[in-house]
Scaffold this motif. Structure first.
Motif, PDB file in Angstrom:
ATOM      1  N   LEU A 115       0.841  -1.198   0.000  1.00  0.00           N
ATOM      2  CA  LEU A 115       0.000   0.000   0.000  1.00  0.00           C
ATOM      3  C   LEU A 115       0.879   1.252   0.000  1.00  0.00           C
ATOM      4  O   LEU A 115       0.624   2.221  -0.719  1.00  0.00           O
ATOM      5  N   SER A 116       1.917   1.178   0.799  1.00  0.00           N
ATOM      6  CA  SER A 116       2.859   2.296   0.902  1.00  0.00           C
ATOM      7  C   SER A 116       3.541   2.549  -0.454  1.00  0.00           C
ATOM      8  O   SER A 116       3.710   3.694  -0.879  1.00  0.00           O
ATOM      9  N   VAL A 117       3.907   1.458  -1.145  1.00  0.00           N
ATOM     10  CA  VAL A 117       4.535   1.559  -2.470  1.00  0.00           C
ATOM     11  C   VAL A 117       3.549   2.212  -3.449  1.00  0.00           C
ATOM     12  O   VAL A 117       3.899   3.142  -4.183  1.00  0.00           O
ATOM     13  N   ASP A 118       2.301   1.729  -3.430  1.00  0.00           N
ATOM     14  CA  ASP A 118       1.279   2.265  -4.338  1.00  0.00           C
ATOM     15  C   ASP A 118       1.024   3.745  -4.082  1.00  0.00           C
ATOM     16  O   ASP A 118       0.854   4.519  -5.017  1.00  0.00           O
ATOM     17  N   LYS A 119       1.002   4.123  -2.799  1.00  0.00           N
ATOM     18  CA  LYS A 119       0.784   5.527  -2.439  1.00  0.00           C
ATOM     19  C   LYS A 119       1.849   6.422  -3.059  1.00  0.00           C
ATOM     20  O   LYS A 119       1.567   7.476  -3.615  1.00  0.00           O
ATOM     21  N   ARG A 120       3.112   5.958  -2.953  1.00  0.00           N
ATOM     22  CA  ARG A 120       4.218   6.756  -3.500  1.00  0.00           C
ATOM     23  C   ARG A 120       4.116   6.841  -5.019  1.00  0.00           C
ATOM     24  O   ARG A 120       4.360   7.888  -5.607  1.00  0.00           O
TER      25      ARG A 120
END
Lengths: 55, 184
Positions: free
Chosen positions: B169-174
């Motif tokens: 999720l963190s990767v997608d957010k970035r």
């Protein structure tokens, strides 16, 4: 990394505020733990077989 | 030398030279500014490249984590589930548990060494903190299972799954943020 620093990192991770470097560190930690888990489970399999044989 | 040059403009050679120097000066300062901007852009590009590199490394690390997770999940199923894992541990004598604990500590050292060789983690001194990180990040961690003597509550795998999902999720957010910035 001190326990306090890890707690701060953990709180930031929960809020989705970690940087790419921190995410990499977390993924690396997880990878290492899973690697160890694989080893542990192999030992458990062997122990289970031994326990069954001794029944 | 000071004769007027330039038809109908009444400009002396000295004046022309002065004007030329002024213009050259402006051009030079503009060039310097341009160069500074180029340097800034270049530094930014280096930072972006470096970040992309870490992002790629993270993606590959997530792939590894998922593969290992599948393998762990499969092993637990083969044994008969988490409850059976606990039973096997519970049926072990104290000596057997101690022997397993020693083996696990040795394995930990080996994994730490591998991480050192791969230069993973912030730096070498942080490698010890890696186990702790997982333990604290996950309220029901698999790392607690492997800290013998042990008995976890239920569902350490769910905890690990949640962790993987959160990192993704963190990767997608970035990625989304980057796309938004590039569209501006």
């Amino acid at each position: 990394m001190t326990e306090e620093e890890i707690k701060i990192l953990s709180a930031r991770f929960e809020k989705g505020e970690t940087t790419v470097e921190e995410d990499l560190q977390i993924a690396t930690s997880l990878n290492a733990s899973l690697e160890l888990a694989k080893f542990f489970l192999h030992e458990i399999k062997v122990a289970k077989l031994r326990q069954e044989l001794n029944k | 030398m000071n004769e007027k040059i330039g038809i109908g403009r009444g400009i002396t050679g000295d004046e022309l030279e002065k004007q030329l120097q002024e213009e050259l000066g402006e051009t030079n300062s503009e060039n310097i500014e341009d160069n500074e901007q180029t340097v800034e852009v270049t530094n930014e590009s280096v930072e972006i490249k470096e970040e992309d590199k870490i992002e790629q490394e993270l993606s590959s690390q997530i792939d590894n984590v998922e593969k290992k997770f599948d393998s762990v999940e499969k092993s637990i199923a083969e044994i008969g589930g988490e409850e059976v894992v606990k039973q096997v541990l519970g049926n072990m004598s104290e000596e057997e548990q101690s022997a397993l604990q020693i083996k696990i500590e040795e394995q930990k050292k080996k994994i730490k060494e591998q991480l050192r060789v791969l230069k993973m983690g912030d730096n070498n001194s942080d490698i010890d903190g890696l186990w702790e990180t997982t333990k604290i990040l996950n309220s029901n961690p698999l790392s607690a299972v492997i800290g013998i003597p042990l008995f976890v509550t239920t569902g350490p795998l769910k905890g690990i799954q949640t962790l993987i999902r959160k990192i993704k999720l963190s990767v997608d957010k970035r990625k989304l943020k980057k796309m938004e910035n590039s569209n501006k």
